[in-house]
Design an enzyme around this catalytic site. Structure first.
Site, PDB file in Angstrom:
ATOM      1  N   SER A   1       0.834  -1.208   0.000  1.00 56.40           N
ATOM      2  CA  SER A   1       0.000   0.000   0.000  1.00 56.40           C
ATOM      3  C   SER A   1       0.863   1.250   0.000  1.00 56.40           C
ATOM      4  O   SER A   1       2.021   1.217   0.432  1.00 56.40           O
ATOM      5  CB  SER A   1      -0.881   0.036   1.249  1.00 56.40           C
ATOM      6  OG  SER A   1      -1.620   1.243   1.310  1.00 56.40           O
TER       7      SER A   1
ATOM      8  N   TYR B   1      -1.704  -1.145  10.248  1.00 52.21           N
ATOM      9  CA  TYR B   1      -1.806  -1.365   8.800  1.00 52.21           C
ATOM     10  C   TYR B   1      -0.521  -0.923   8.102  1.00 52.21           C
ATOM     11  O   TYR B   1       0.030  -1.652   7.267  1.00 52.21           O
ATOM     12  CB  TYR B   1      -3.003  -0.575   8.263  1.00 52.21           C
ATOM     13  CG  TYR B   1      -3.278  -0.763   6.782  1.00 52.21           C
ATOM     14  CD1 TYR B   1      -3.887  -1.928   6.319  1.00 52.21           C
ATOM     15  CD2 TYR B   1      -2.952   0.229   5.866  1.00 52.21           C
ATOM     16  CE1 TYR B   1      -4.157  -2.095   4.972  1.00 52.21           C
ATOM     17  CE2 TYR B   1      -3.218   0.064   4.518  1.00 52.21           C
ATOM     18  CZ  TYR B   1      -3.823  -1.103   4.073  1.00 52.21           C
ATOM     19  OH  TYR B   1      -4.082  -1.270   2.734  1.00 52.21           O
TER      20      TYR B   1
END
Ligand code: NAP
Length: 252
Positions: free
Chosen positions: A142, A157
């Site tokens: 990401s 995350y």
């Protein structure tokens, strides 16, 4: 056809980027094994692909379990007799919030789903690909956790997705001489259920962070994954490939 005849496992195929990848890869000639927990959604997508002339089977399960990673590879070998590629894409954001207040259970859920699952996937996929003399493995990382992607409230995350980049680099170095290419793909904000597709305010905020002033469609990220899985990326391994609408080069 970009992926003609290639046998590819996709995790997180029930939704978002993974489902878009399944449709694209099948249209480009790949033979697929689709994975996620929601069996009904996998069944519906498998039928849709079959009706469109593509080839897909599915196997429902949880990427936090090592046996499931092995079973997905086994399904590919049973159905097609080989494994050419893997798009290890399943992931969760988890609960958002300040790290000092974050529960250990949230930290562990995010790490096991996003990072430990990658370890299991590599352990299952590498022996088959090295024995075959090659293959391509792609992990969905990401923009969060990389470069300008330090979004607030996303510590677990970000750590899991940055961890994937390091894991990929090490694994790529270990297996480059075996003909197995291993890369990570770093999408920017993408309109999916996890990307806030039902939350207009969130979509507007995230869109505004991108120099392109919009988020990606899931199909655009699927195109980038397809490139890494295809023979066009034959000299790419260990790369954190960014597809983020310019997010990583924006001025703060
Ligand atoms: P999504 O629509 O929520 O899809 C997530 C997929 O992961 C679903 O198919 C889900 O299937 C699967 N999954 C989650 N936990 C799982 C588990 N324990 N076992 C098996 N499958 C599991 O979200 P998305 O945006 O397409 O996300 C795909 C990947 O892109 C993720 O790794 C995400 O972190 C990454 N990403 C997304 C964005 C964004 O803005 N959307 C940006 C950068 C990176 P089931 O629920 O059926 O199991």
């Amino acid at each position: 056809m970009e992926l003609d005849g290639k046998v590819i496992v996709i995790s997180g195929a029930s939704s978002g980027i993974g489902a878009a990848a399944a449709r694209l890869f099948a249209a480009e000639g790949a033979r697929l094994v689709l994975g996620a927990r929601r069996a009904q959604m996998l069944d519906a997508l498998t039928s849709e692909i079959g009706e469109s002339g593509g080839t897909a089977v599915s196997l429902a399960g949880d990427v936090r379990e090592e046996a499931y990673a092995q079973a997905l590879v086994g399904r590919a070998l049973d159905a097609y007799g080989r494994l050419d590629g893997a798009f290890n894409n399943a992931g969760i954001v988890g609960e958002m919030g300040a790290l000092a207040q974050m529960s250990l259970s949230n930290w562990e859920a995010v790490m096991s789903t996003n990072l430990t699952s990658a370890f299991f996937a590599l352990k299952a996929q590498l022996p088959v690909m090295t024995a075959q003399g090659g293959g391509s493995i792609v992990f969905t990382s990401s923009f969060v956790g990389y470069s300008n992607g330090g979004l607030p409230g996303m510590g677990a995350y970000a750590a899991s997705k940055a961890g994937l980049i390091g894991l990929v680099q090490s694994a790529a170095a270990d297996h480059a001489a075996d003909g197995v290419r291993i890369n990570s793909l770093l999408p920017g904000g993408t309109v999916t259920p996890a990307g806030g597709q039902d939350n207009p305010e969130f979509l507007q905020y995230i869109s505004g962070l991108h120099p392109m002033k919009r988020m990606a469609a899931a199909g655009e990220i699927a195109q980038a994954a397809m490139f890494l899985l295809s023979d066009r990326a034959s000299f790419m391994t260990g790369s954190p490939m960014i597809a983020d609408g310019g997010m990583s080069v924006r001025l703060l």
